[in-house]
Write a protein that holds these residues in place. Structure first.
Motif, PDB file in Angstrom:
ATOM      1  N   VAL A  77       0.858  -1.186   0.000  1.00  0.00           N
ATOM      2  CA  VAL A  77       0.000   0.000   0.000  1.00  0.00           C
ATOM      3  C   VAL A  77       0.893   1.235   0.000  1.00  0.00           C
ATOM      4  CG1 VAL A  77      -1.736   1.326   1.256  1.00  0.00           C
ATOM      5  CG2 VAL A  77      -1.864  -1.167   1.242  1.00  0.00           C
ATOM      6  N   ALA A  78       0.563   2.186  -0.860  1.00  0.00           N
ATOM      7  CA  ALA A  78       1.267   3.473  -0.874  1.00  0.00           C
ATOM      8  C   ALA A  78       0.226   4.576  -0.953  1.00  0.00           C
ATOM      9  CB  ALA A  78       2.223   3.558  -2.066  1.00  0.00           C
ATOM     10  N   GLU A  79       0.456   5.655  -0.202  1.00  0.00           N
ATOM     11  CA  GLU A  79      -0.478   6.772  -0.197  1.00  0.00           C
ATOM     12  C   GLU A  79      -0.056   7.809  -1.228  1.00  0.00           C
ATOM     13  OE1 GLU A  79      -2.901   9.631   2.937  1.00  0.00           O
ATOM     14  OE2 GLU A  79      -1.057   8.628   3.580  1.00  0.00           O
ATOM     15  N   LEU A  80      -1.022   8.255  -2.022  1.00  0.00           N
ATOM     16  CA  LEU A  80      -0.795   9.289  -3.011  1.00  0.00           C
ATOM     17  C   LEU A  80      -0.996  10.672  -2.397  1.00  0.00           C
ATOM     18  CD1 LEU A  80      -2.809   7.706  -5.958  1.00  0.00           C
ATOM     19  CD2 LEU A  80      -0.331   8.055  -5.924  1.00  0.00           C
ATOM     20  N   PRO A  81      -0.419  11.715  -2.983  1.00  0.00           N
ATOM     21  CA  PRO A  81      -0.750  13.070  -2.560  1.00  0.00           C
ATOM     22  C   PRO A  81      -2.265  13.269  -2.671  1.00  0.00           C
ATOM     23  CG  PRO A  81       1.131  13.094  -4.039  1.00  0.00           C
ATOM     24  CD  PRO A  81       0.604  11.702  -4.060  1.00  0.00           C
ATOM     25  N   GLY A  82      -2.862  13.767  -1.612  1.00  0.00           N
ATOM     26  CA  GLY A  82      -4.309  13.916  -1.593  1.00  0.00           C
ATOM     27  C   GLY A  82      -5.016  12.844  -0.803  1.00  0.00           C
TER      28      GLY A  82
END
Length: 380
Positions: A77-82
Protein backbone atom coordinates in the motif's frame (compact mmCIF):
# COMPACT_ATOMS: atom_id res chain seq x y z
CA UNK A 1 -16.59 -10.13 12.89
CA UNK A 2 -14.62 -12.91 14.54
CA UNK A 3 -13.64 -15.89 12.43
CA UNK A 4 -16.27 -18.63 12.69
CA UNK A 5 -15.51 -21.19 15.37
CA UNK A 6 -16.19 -24.10 13.05
CA UNK A 7 -13.59 -22.87 10.54
CA UNK A 8 -11.03 -22.54 13.31
CA UNK A 9 -11.67 -26.09 14.40
CA UNK A 10 -11.09 -27.35 10.86
CA UNK A 11 -7.85 -25.35 10.60
CA UNK A 12 -6.73 -26.74 13.93
CA UNK A 13 -6.99 -30.25 12.53
CA UNK A 14 -5.48 -29.47 9.16
CA UNK A 15 -2.49 -27.59 10.49
CA UNK A 16 -0.96 -30.59 12.22
CA UNK A 17 0.49 -31.66 8.90
CA UNK A 18 1.46 -28.14 7.83
CA UNK A 19 3.36 -27.34 11.00
CA UNK A 20 5.62 -30.31 10.44
CA UNK A 21 6.54 -28.85 7.07
CA UNK A 22 7.57 -25.57 8.72
CA UNK A 23 9.96 -27.06 11.24
CA UNK A 24 12.82 -27.17 8.76
CA UNK A 25 12.44 -23.64 7.41
CA UNK A 26 9.39 -23.85 5.13
CA UNK A 27 6.86 -21.07 4.74
CA UNK A 28 7.17 -18.19 7.19
CA UNK A 29 3.46 -17.35 7.16
CA UNK A 30 2.41 -20.38 9.16
CA UNK A 31 -1.33 -21.14 9.28
CA UNK A 32 -2.63 -20.87 12.84
CA UNK A 33 -2.80 -24.07 14.83
CA UNK A 34 -5.46 -22.81 17.23
CA UNK A 35 -7.74 -19.81 17.63
CA UNK A 36 -5.97 -16.66 18.82
CA UNK A 37 -6.02 -15.95 22.52
CA UNK A 38 -6.42 -12.66 24.33
CA UNK A 39 -3.67 -10.06 24.03
CA UNK A 40 -0.54 -11.52 25.56
CA UNK A 41 3.10 -11.71 24.63
CA UNK A 42 6.39 -13.13 25.70
CA UNK A 43 8.19 -10.38 23.85
CA UNK A 44 11.53 -11.29 25.36
CA UNK A 45 12.74 -13.34 28.29
CA UNK A 46 12.46 -10.19 30.40
CA UNK A 47 9.04 -8.99 29.19
CA UNK A 48 5.89 -10.03 30.97
CA UNK A 49 2.45 -10.45 29.34
CA UNK A 50 0.82 -7.16 28.50
CA UNK A 51 -2.73 -5.93 28.36
CA UNK A 52 -3.22 -5.17 32.06
CA UNK A 53 -3.37 -1.75 33.65
CA UNK A 54 -3.92 1.66 32.08
CA UNK A 55 -2.29 2.30 28.72
CA UNK A 56 -0.26 5.47 28.21
CA UNK A 57 -1.41 8.26 25.90
CA UNK A 58 -1.49 7.06 22.32
CA UNK A 59 -1.60 3.48 23.55
CA UNK A 60 -5.00 2.33 22.31
CA UNK A 61 -6.33 1.69 18.85
CA UNK A 62 -9.87 1.18 17.59
CA UNK A 63 -11.50 0.46 14.25
CA UNK A 64 -13.29 3.60 13.06
CA UNK A 65 -14.68 1.96 9.94
CA UNK A 66 -14.00 0.06 6.74
CA UNK A 67 -12.64 2.02 3.79
CA UNK A 68 -13.14 -0.69 1.17
CA UNK A 69 -13.80 -4.40 0.72
CA UNK A 70 -13.40 -7.10 -1.89
CA UNK A 71 -9.63 -6.84 -2.43
CA UNK A 72 -7.89 -9.99 -3.66
CA UNK A 73 -4.50 -10.92 -2.16
CA UNK A 74 -3.63 -7.30 -1.22
CA UNK A 75 0.01 -6.83 -0.26
CA UNK A 76 1.61 -3.40 -0.68
CA UNK A 77 0.00 0.00 0.00
CA UNK A 78 1.27 3.47 -0.87
CA UNK A 79 -0.48 6.77 -0.20
CA UNK A 80 -0.79 9.29 -3.01
CA UNK A 81 -0.75 13.07 -2.56
CA UNK A 82 -4.31 13.92 -1.59
CA UNK A 83 -4.90 10.77 0.44
CA UNK A 84 -5.91 8.08 -2.08
CA UNK A 85 -4.18 4.70 -1.83
CA UNK A 86 -2.46 2.43 -4.32
CA UNK A 87 -2.83 -1.26 -3.44
CA UNK A 88 -0.95 -4.12 -5.09
CA UNK A 89 -2.46 -7.57 -5.52
CA UNK A 90 0.15 -10.27 -5.09
CA UNK A 91 -1.67 -12.90 -7.17
CA UNK A 92 -3.83 -10.77 -9.49
CA UNK A 93 -0.71 -8.76 -10.52
CA UNK A 94 -2.71 -5.54 -10.46
CA UNK A 95 -2.38 -2.13 -8.85
CA UNK A 96 -5.67 -0.60 -7.73
CA UNK A 97 -6.36 2.98 -6.74
CA UNK A 98 -8.64 3.28 -3.70
CA UNK A 99 -10.36 6.59 -2.99
CA UNK A 100 -9.27 7.61 0.51
CA UNK A 101 -12.72 9.03 1.34
CA UNK A 102 -15.26 6.80 -0.40
CA UNK A 103 -13.31 3.56 -0.83
CA UNK A 104 -14.16 3.40 -4.55
CA UNK A 105 -11.72 1.12 -6.41
CA UNK A 106 -10.18 1.68 -9.84
CA UNK A 107 -7.81 -0.90 -11.34
CA UNK A 108 -4.97 1.09 -12.91
CA UNK A 109 -3.05 -1.71 -14.56
CA UNK A 110 -1.95 -5.30 -14.56
CA UNK A 111 1.82 -5.14 -14.17
CA UNK A 112 3.54 -7.13 -16.94
CA UNK A 113 6.29 -9.58 -16.07
CA UNK A 114 4.95 -10.65 -12.68
CA UNK A 115 5.08 -14.40 -12.04
CA UNK A 116 3.08 -15.19 -8.87
CA UNK A 117 3.85 -18.35 -6.93
CA UNK A 118 4.11 -19.25 -3.27
CA UNK A 119 4.96 -16.06 -1.40
CA UNK A 120 6.08 -14.26 -4.56
CA UNK A 121 4.15 -12.04 -6.93
CA UNK A 122 3.39 -8.33 -6.98
CA UNK A 123 4.49 -7.24 -3.50
CA UNK A 124 5.48 -3.83 -2.10
CA UNK A 125 4.70 -0.48 -3.72
CA UNK A 126 5.99 3.06 -3.18
CA UNK A 127 5.36 6.44 -4.83
CA UNK A 128 7.76 9.27 -5.60
CA UNK A 129 7.96 12.16 -8.11
CA UNK A 130 5.45 10.80 -10.59
CA UNK A 131 6.73 7.22 -10.42
CA UNK A 132 5.11 4.14 -8.92
CA UNK A 133 7.74 1.69 -7.67
CA UNK A 134 6.97 -2.01 -7.25
CA UNK A 135 8.82 -5.01 -5.84
CA UNK A 136 7.83 -8.06 -7.89
CA UNK A 137 8.68 -11.66 -8.61
CA UNK A 138 9.69 -12.20 -12.25
CA UNK A 139 10.55 -15.41 -14.09
CA UNK A 140 14.20 -15.35 -13.02
CA UNK A 141 14.42 -13.17 -9.92
CA UNK A 142 12.78 -10.70 -7.58
CA UNK A 143 13.24 -7.15 -8.77
CA UNK A 144 12.23 -3.55 -8.26
CA UNK A 145 10.70 -1.65 -11.17
CA UNK A 146 9.13 1.76 -11.60
CA UNK A 147 6.26 2.96 -13.78
CA UNK A 148 5.26 6.47 -14.79
CA UNK A 149 1.92 7.62 -13.36
CA UNK A 150 0.12 10.87 -14.04
CA UNK A 151 -1.71 10.78 -10.73
CA UNK A 152 -5.29 10.93 -11.97
CA UNK A 153 -7.91 8.36 -11.03
CA UNK A 154 -8.23 7.23 -14.65
CA UNK A 155 -4.55 7.38 -15.57
CA UNK A 156 -2.86 4.13 -16.56
CA UNK A 157 0.58 3.11 -15.40
CA UNK A 158 3.43 3.29 -17.89
CA UNK A 159 5.52 0.24 -18.79
CA UNK A 160 7.81 -1.04 -16.00
CA UNK A 161 11.43 0.07 -16.09
CA UNK A 162 14.00 -1.94 -14.09
CA UNK A 163 15.46 -0.22 -11.03
CA UNK A 164 17.21 -3.19 -9.37
CA UNK A 165 17.31 -6.78 -10.62
CA UNK A 166 18.93 -9.98 -9.38
CA UNK A 167 17.29 -10.26 -5.95
CA UNK A 168 17.03 -14.01 -5.26
CA UNK A 169 13.55 -15.51 -5.61
CA UNK A 170 12.02 -18.60 -4.07
CA UNK A 171 8.72 -20.25 -3.28
CA UNK A 172 9.10 -18.78 0.23
CA UNK A 173 10.94 -15.91 1.92
CA UNK A 174 10.77 -13.36 -0.90
CA UNK A 175 10.69 -10.29 1.33
CA UNK A 176 9.07 -7.53 -0.68
CA UNK A 177 8.51 -4.35 1.33
CA UNK A 178 9.82 -1.13 -0.20
CA UNK A 179 9.66 2.47 1.04
CA UNK A 180 11.40 5.79 0.63
CA UNK A 181 13.25 6.93 3.72
CA UNK A 182 13.57 10.45 5.17
CA UNK A 183 16.86 10.72 3.25
CA UNK A 184 15.09 10.30 -0.10
CA UNK A 185 16.66 6.89 -0.70
CA UNK A 186 14.72 3.74 -1.59
CA UNK A 187 14.89 0.88 0.94
CA UNK A 188 13.85 -2.74 0.37
CA UNK A 189 13.50 -5.76 2.64
CA UNK A 190 14.47 -9.08 1.06
CA UNK A 191 14.35 -12.74 2.10
CA UNK A 192 16.86 -15.56 1.83
CA UNK A 193 14.40 -17.75 -0.17
CA UNK A 194 14.95 -20.67 2.19
CA UNK A 195 18.66 -20.80 1.30
CA UNK A 196 19.90 -19.70 4.71
CA UNK A 197 23.49 -19.10 3.63
CA UNK A 198 22.45 -16.12 1.51
CA UNK A 199 21.70 -14.06 4.62
CA UNK A 200 25.37 -13.97 5.70
CA UNK A 201 26.73 -13.61 2.15
CA UNK A 202 27.25 -9.89 1.62
CA UNK A 203 27.65 -10.43 -2.13
CA UNK A 204 24.04 -11.69 -2.32
CA UNK A 205 20.96 -9.44 -2.25
CA UNK A 206 18.98 -12.11 -0.37
CA UNK A 207 18.32 -11.83 3.37
CA UNK A 208 19.16 -8.12 3.44
CA UNK A 209 17.87 -4.62 3.82
CA UNK A 210 18.91 -2.70 0.71
CA UNK A 211 19.38 1.07 0.29
CA UNK A 212 19.61 2.67 -3.15
CA UNK A 213 19.01 5.86 -5.08
CA UNK A 214 15.64 6.21 -6.85
CA UNK A 215 17.43 4.99 -9.99
CA UNK A 216 18.72 1.84 -8.25
CA UNK A 217 22.36 2.75 -7.68
CA UNK A 218 24.13 2.19 -4.33
CA UNK A 219 23.14 5.10 -2.11
CA UNK A 220 25.81 7.56 -0.91
CA UNK A 221 27.08 6.57 2.53
CA UNK A 222 26.21 2.88 2.26
CA UNK A 223 28.40 0.76 4.55
CA UNK A 224 29.87 -1.48 1.84
CA UNK A 225 31.43 0.40 -1.10
CA UNK A 226 29.68 -0.14 -4.41
CA UNK A 227 26.89 -2.21 -2.83
CA UNK A 228 23.19 -1.56 -2.16
CA UNK A 229 23.42 -3.80 0.95
CA UNK A 230 22.58 -1.78 4.08
CA UNK A 231 22.27 -4.56 6.68
CA UNK A 232 22.49 -8.35 6.52
CA UNK A 233 21.81 -11.56 8.45
CA UNK A 234 18.06 -11.34 7.91
CA UNK A 235 15.70 -14.25 7.31
CA UNK A 236 12.71 -12.51 5.71
CA UNK A 237 12.05 -8.78 6.12
CA UNK A 238 8.52 -7.67 5.23
CA UNK A 239 8.13 -4.59 7.41
CA UNK A 240 10.16 -1.34 7.37
CA UNK A 241 9.34 2.06 8.90
CA UNK A 242 11.02 5.14 10.34
CA UNK A 243 10.29 6.77 13.68
CA UNK A 244 9.96 10.51 14.31
CA UNK A 245 13.76 10.85 14.66
CA UNK A 246 14.48 9.06 11.38
CA UNK A 247 15.59 5.72 12.87
CA UNK A 248 14.86 2.68 10.70
CA UNK A 249 12.92 -0.26 12.16
CA UNK A 250 12.23 -3.62 10.54
CA UNK A 251 10.03 -6.64 11.29
CA UNK A 252 11.36 -10.09 10.49
CA UNK A 253 9.94 -13.61 10.40
CA UNK A 254 11.68 -16.16 12.58
CA UNK A 255 11.71 -19.87 11.81
CA UNK A 256 10.38 -21.86 14.75
CA UNK A 257 11.04 -19.79 17.84
CA UNK A 258 11.18 -15.98 17.62
CA UNK A 259 9.83 -13.31 15.30
CA UNK A 260 11.66 -9.99 15.66
CA UNK A 261 11.44 -6.21 15.64
CA UNK A 262 14.88 -4.75 14.97
CA UNK A 263 16.44 -1.30 15.05
CA UNK A 264 18.43 -1.20 11.82
CA UNK A 265 21.92 0.28 11.73
CA UNK A 266 24.12 0.37 8.62
CA UNK A 267 26.53 -2.49 8.12
CA UNK A 268 25.30 -4.51 11.09
CA UNK A 269 24.72 -8.26 11.16
CA UNK A 270 21.32 -9.39 12.49
CA UNK A 271 22.35 -12.98 13.00
CA UNK A 272 20.35 -15.31 10.77
CA UNK A 273 20.88 -18.26 10.47
CA UNK A 274 23.38 -18.33 13.34
CA UNK A 275 20.93 -16.64 15.71
CA UNK A 276 17.14 -16.44 15.96
CA UNK A 277 15.90 -13.88 18.46
CA UNK A 278 18.06 -12.69 21.34
CA UNK A 279 21.40 -14.48 21.25
CA UNK A 280 23.66 -12.13 23.21
CA UNK A 281 26.52 -13.03 20.88
CA UNK A 282 29.31 -10.70 19.82
CA UNK A 283 28.96 -9.50 16.25
CA UNK A 284 25.17 -9.93 16.09
CA UNK A 285 22.49 -7.35 16.83
CA UNK A 286 19.74 -8.52 19.20
CA UNK A 287 16.13 -7.56 18.46
CA UNK A 288 14.42 -4.81 20.44
CA UNK A 289 11.39 -7.06 20.81
CA UNK A 290 10.64 -10.67 19.96
CA UNK A 291 7.55 -12.86 19.88
CA UNK A 292 6.77 -16.58 19.72
CA UNK A 293 6.08 -17.35 16.07
CA UNK A 294 2.49 -18.34 16.88
CA UNK A 295 1.73 -14.81 18.12
CA UNK A 296 3.12 -12.71 15.28
CA UNK A 297 4.47 -13.81 11.87
CA UNK A 298 4.88 -10.10 11.17
CA UNK A 299 4.50 -8.36 7.84
CA UNK A 300 3.99 -4.58 7.56
CA UNK A 301 4.87 -2.05 10.26
CA UNK A 302 4.20 1.66 10.74
CA UNK A 303 5.18 4.35 13.23
CA UNK A 304 2.53 6.50 14.92
CA UNK A 305 2.10 8.24 18.26
CA UNK A 306 5.37 7.10 19.80
CA UNK A 307 5.10 3.42 18.87
CA UNK A 308 5.71 0.88 16.15
CA UNK A 309 2.50 -0.84 15.03
CA UNK A 310 3.09 -4.32 13.59
CA UNK A 311 0.62 -6.41 11.58
CA UNK A 312 0.58 -10.15 12.35
CA UNK A 313 -0.34 -12.87 9.86
CA UNK A 314 -0.46 -16.12 11.78
CA UNK A 315 -0.86 -14.09 14.98
CA UNK A 316 -3.97 -12.36 13.58
CA UNK A 317 -3.42 -9.27 15.70
CA UNK A 318 -1.94 -5.79 15.61
CA UNK A 319 0.99 -5.27 17.95
CA UNK A 320 1.94 -1.94 19.52
CA UNK A 321 5.56 -1.56 20.62
CA UNK A 322 6.08 1.68 22.60
CA UNK A 323 9.41 3.41 22.05
CA UNK A 324 11.58 5.87 23.88
CA UNK A 325 14.28 6.88 21.46
CA UNK A 326 16.09 3.78 20.25
CA UNK A 327 14.73 1.57 23.03
CA UNK A 328 11.45 -0.05 23.92
CA UNK A 329 9.69 1.88 26.69
CA UNK A 330 7.20 -0.79 27.72
CA UNK A 331 5.74 -4.18 26.96
CA UNK A 332 4.29 -4.85 23.50
CA UNK A 333 0.50 -4.95 23.54
CA UNK A 334 -1.87 -6.74 21.16
CA UNK A 335 -5.08 -5.37 19.64
CA UNK A 336 -7.84 -6.79 17.39
CA UNK A 337 -6.83 -10.34 18.30
CA UNK A 338 -8.60 -12.73 15.94
CA UNK A 339 -11.24 -10.18 14.93
CA UNK A 340 -10.24 -9.65 11.29
CA UNK A 341 -8.06 -12.66 10.55
CA UNK A 342 -4.60 -12.35 9.04
CA UNK A 343 -3.19 -8.82 8.96
CA UNK A 344 -0.76 -7.95 6.15
CA UNK A 345 -0.01 -4.23 6.00
CA UNK A 346 -0.34 -1.24 8.31
CA UNK A 347 0.28 2.30 7.04
CA UNK A 348 0.56 5.57 8.95
CA UNK A 349 -2.09 7.98 7.68
CA UNK A 350 -1.02 11.07 9.60
CA UNK A 351 -1.77 12.19 13.15
CA UNK A 352 -3.70 9.56 15.05
CA UNK A 353 -4.79 7.48 12.05
CA UNK A 354 -3.64 4.19 10.54
CA UNK A 355 -4.73 2.09 7.57
CA UNK A 356 -4.80 -1.67 8.20
CA UNK A 357 -5.04 -4.26 5.40
CA UNK A 358 -6.24 -7.81 5.99
CA UNK A 359 -4.85 -10.89 4.22
CA UNK A 360 -7.45 -13.64 4.17
CA UNK A 361 -7.46 -14.23 0.37
CA UNK A 362 -3.77 -15.11 0.05
CA UNK A 363 -4.49 -18.90 0.00
CA UNK A 364 -3.61 -19.21 3.71
CA UNK A 365 -6.61 -17.50 5.25
CA UNK A 366 -10.27 -18.39 5.76
CA UNK A 367 -11.99 -15.63 3.76
CA UNK A 368 -15.45 -14.39 4.69
CA UNK A 369 -17.76 -12.20 2.58
CA UNK A 370 -16.07 -8.81 2.11
CA UNK A 371 -12.50 -10.04 2.52
CA UNK A 372 -10.02 -8.58 1.99
CA UNK A 373 -10.56 -5.10 3.36
CA UNK A 374 -8.84 -1.89 4.40
CA UNK A 375 -9.77 -0.68 7.87
CA UNK A 376 -9.58 2.83 9.28
CA UNK A 377 -7.93 2.85 12.69
CA UNK A 378 -7.76 5.60 15.30
CA UNK A 379 -4.99 5.76 17.88
CA UNK A 380 -5.82 7.49 21.16
Amino acid sequence: MSRPAVVKALWGAAVLVLVAGCSSGGTEERPRASPPTSASVSASPSVSPSGSGAAPAGGRVSVAGTLTEGLKSPWGVAELPGGDLLVSSRDERTITRVDGRTGAKTVLSEVPGVVPGGEGGLLGVAVRDGWVYAYLTAASDNRIVRMRYGGGAGDALGPPQPVLTGIPKGFVHDGGRIAFGPDGMLYAGTGETGRTGLAQDRSSLGGKILRMTPEGRPAPGNPFPGSVVYSYGHRNVQGIAWDAEGRLWAAEFGQNTWDELNLIEPGRNYGWPEAEGRAGRAGFVDPVAQWPTSEASPSGIAYARGAIWMAGLRGERLWRVPLSGAERSGDPEAFLSGEYGRLRTVVAAGGDRLWLVTSETDTRGTPEPGDDRILRLEVR
